[in-house]
Scaffold this motif. Sequence first.
Motif, mmCIF file in Angstrom:
data_model
loop_
_atom_site.group_PDB
_atom_site.id
_atom_site.type_symbol
_atom_site.label_atom_id
_atom_site.label_comp_id
_atom_site.label_asym_id
_atom_site.label_seq_id
_atom_site.Cartn_x
_atom_site.Cartn_y
_atom_site.Cartn_z
ATOM 1 N N HIS A 1 0.823 -1.214 0.000
ATOM 2 C CA HIS A 1 0.000 0.000 0.000
ATOM 3 C C HIS A 1 0.859 1.267 0.000
ATOM 4 C CE1 HIS A 1 -2.953 2.969 0.927
ATOM 5 N NE2 HIS A 1 -2.384 3.244 2.070
ATOM 6 N N PHE A 2 1.898 1.276 0.810
ATOM 7 C CA PHE A 2 2.763 2.459 0.873
ATOM 8 C C PHE A 2 3.447 2.705 -0.466
ATOM 9 C CE2 PHE A 2 3.572 2.410 5.774
ATOM 10 C CZ PHE A 2 2.277 2.823 5.964
ATOM 11 N N ARG A 3 3.880 1.636 -1.098
ATOM 12 C CA ARG A 3 4.512 1.786 -2.421
ATOM 13 C C ARG A 3 3.539 2.401 -3.416
ATOM 14 N NH1 ARG A 3 7.421 -3.180 -1.432
ATOM 15 N NH2 ARG A 3 5.695 -4.380 -2.288
ATOM 16 N N TYR A 4 2.304 1.934 -3.344
ATOM 17 C CA TYR A 4 1.294 2.449 -4.268
ATOM 18 C C TYR A 4 1.048 3.944 -4.037
ATOM 19 C CZ TYR A 4 -2.880 2.858 -7.070
ATOM 20 O OH TYR A 4 -3.782 3.266 -8.022
ATOM 21 N N GLU A 5 0.863 4.306 -2.785
ATOM 22 C CA GLU A 5 0.604 5.724 -2.463
ATOM 23 C C GLU A 5 1.785 6.600 -2.879
ATOM 24 O OE1 GLU A 5 -0.197 6.483 1.657
ATOM 25 O OE2 GLU A 5 -2.343 6.197 1.405
ATOM 26 N N GLU A 6 2.978 6.154 -2.578
ATOM 27 C CA GLU A 6 4.166 6.957 -2.890
ATOM 28 C C GLU A 6 4.341 7.103 -4.404
ATOM 29 O OE1 GLU A 6 7.410 5.249 -0.664
ATOM 30 O OE2 GLU A 6 6.390 5.618 1.245
ATOM 31 N N MET A 7 4.019 6.031 -5.120
ATOM 32 C CA MET A 7 4.103 6.082 -6.583
ATOM 33 C C MET A 7 3.151 7.157 -7.115
ATOM 34 S SD MET A 7 2.181 5.086 -9.405
ATOM 35 C CE MET A 7 1.003 3.868 -8.788
ATOM 36 N N LEU A 8 1.938 7.167 -6.576
ATOM 37 C CA LEU A 8 0.927 8.131 -7.026
ATOM 38 C C LEU A 8 1.339 9.567 -6.675
ATOM 39 C CD1 LEU A 8 -1.655 7.221 -8.467
ATOM 40 C CD2 LEU A 8 -2.906 7.631 -6.348
ATOM 41 N N MET A 9 1.845 9.748 -5.470
ATOM 42 C CA MET A 9 2.261 11.094 -5.034
ATOM 43 C C MET A 9 3.419 11.601 -5.888
ATOM 44 S SD MET A 9 1.916 11.126 -0.874
ATOM 45 C CE MET A 9 2.128 9.449 -0.410
ATOM 46 N N GLU A 10 4.314 10.676 -6.204
ATOM 47 C CA GLU A 10 5.469 11.031 -7.022
ATOM 48 C C GLU A 10 5.013 11.406 -8.435
ATOM 49 O OE1 GLU A 10 9.183 8.252 -7.160
ATOM 50 O OE2 GLU A 10 8.594 8.680 -5.083
ATOM 51 N N LYS A 11 4.166 10.565 -8.964
ATOM 52 C CA LYS A 11 3.687 10.748 -10.334
ATOM 53 C C LYS A 11 3.032 12.116 -10.537
ATOM 54 C CE LYS A 11 0.576 8.476 -13.637
ATOM 55 N NZ LYS A 11 -0.427 7.407 -13.738
ATOM 56 N N TYR A 12 2.287 12.561 -9.517
ATOM 57 C CA TYR A 12 1.562 13.828 -9.676
ATOM 58 C C TYR A 12 2.239 14.993 -8.961
ATOM 59 C CZ TYR A 12 -2.017 11.081 -11.895
ATOM 60 O OH TYR A 12 -2.679 10.247 -12.763
ATOM 61 N N GLY A 13 3.428 14.748 -8.425
ATOM 62 C CA GLY A 13 4.188 15.825 -7.810
ATOM 63 C C GLY A 13 3.554 16.415 -6.559
ATOM 64 N N PHE A 14 3.062 15.551 -5.695
ATOM 65 C CA PHE A 14 2.475 16.036 -4.432
ATOM 66 C C PHE A 14 3.566 16.624 -3.537
ATOM 67 C CE2 PHE A 14 0.996 14.867 -0.013
ATOM 68 C CZ PHE A 14 0.041 15.877 0.076
ATOM 69 N N GLU A 15 3.335 17.842 -3.076
ATOM 70 C CA GLU A 15 4.386 18.554 -2.337
ATOM 71 C C GLU A 15 4.688 17.933 -0.959
ATOM 72 O OE1 GLU A 15 0.946 21.660 -0.937
ATOM 73 O OE2 GLU A 15 2.541 22.390 -2.279
ATOM 74 N N GLY A 16 3.706 17.245 -0.388
ATOM 75 C CA GLY A 16 3.915 16.657 0.940
ATOM 76 C C GLY A 16 4.571 15.285 0.893
ATOM 77 N N LEU A 17 5.088 14.902 -0.275
ATOM 78 C CA LEU A 17 5.625 13.541 -0.440
ATOM 79 C C LEU A 17 6.708 13.169 0.576
ATOM 80 C CD1 LEU A 17 6.012 10.869 -2.105
ATOM 81 C CD2 LEU A 17 7.634 12.126 -3.499
#
Length: 138
Positions: free
Chosen positions: A60-76
Amino acid sequence: MYFEWKDSYGVNIAEIDKQHKKLFEIGGKISDLVLAKDGYDHYDEIMVVLEELKEYTLKHFRYEEMLMEKYGFEGLDQHKIEHMFLVKKLERMKNEDIDANQEETLLNLINFVSDWIAGHILKTDMGYKEFFNAKGIK
Ligand SMILES: [Fe+2]
Ligand SMILES: [Fe+2]
């Protein structure tokens, strides 16, 4: 019940909500085993579910981090640190000698699992909800 999913816990992203529900389910299994007052020793079953929690948490963490990275979430970065902390703690729990010190360790375990769910899914993860929703990610 303690680990009961509510629709208000959702972040409006189908895959993530599915994974969060599954984590609630696993949390529920652990708490049922720990709190079972049936006179049986559930140590082996608890260890199996704990391993399941660890595996699923990593996925789950890998999935979330992948998504945050992909869309450039600032709180990553901050979010990643919290994930890392939870994984470390989970590993430590798994290595603790639950058998020798059952009562206390099991209570710690319940506290940790509910912390992870209440503290992370319901607070930290909510921090990306608006961001992803505004980007139209479903
Ligand atoms: Fe999450
Ligand atoms: Fe997260």
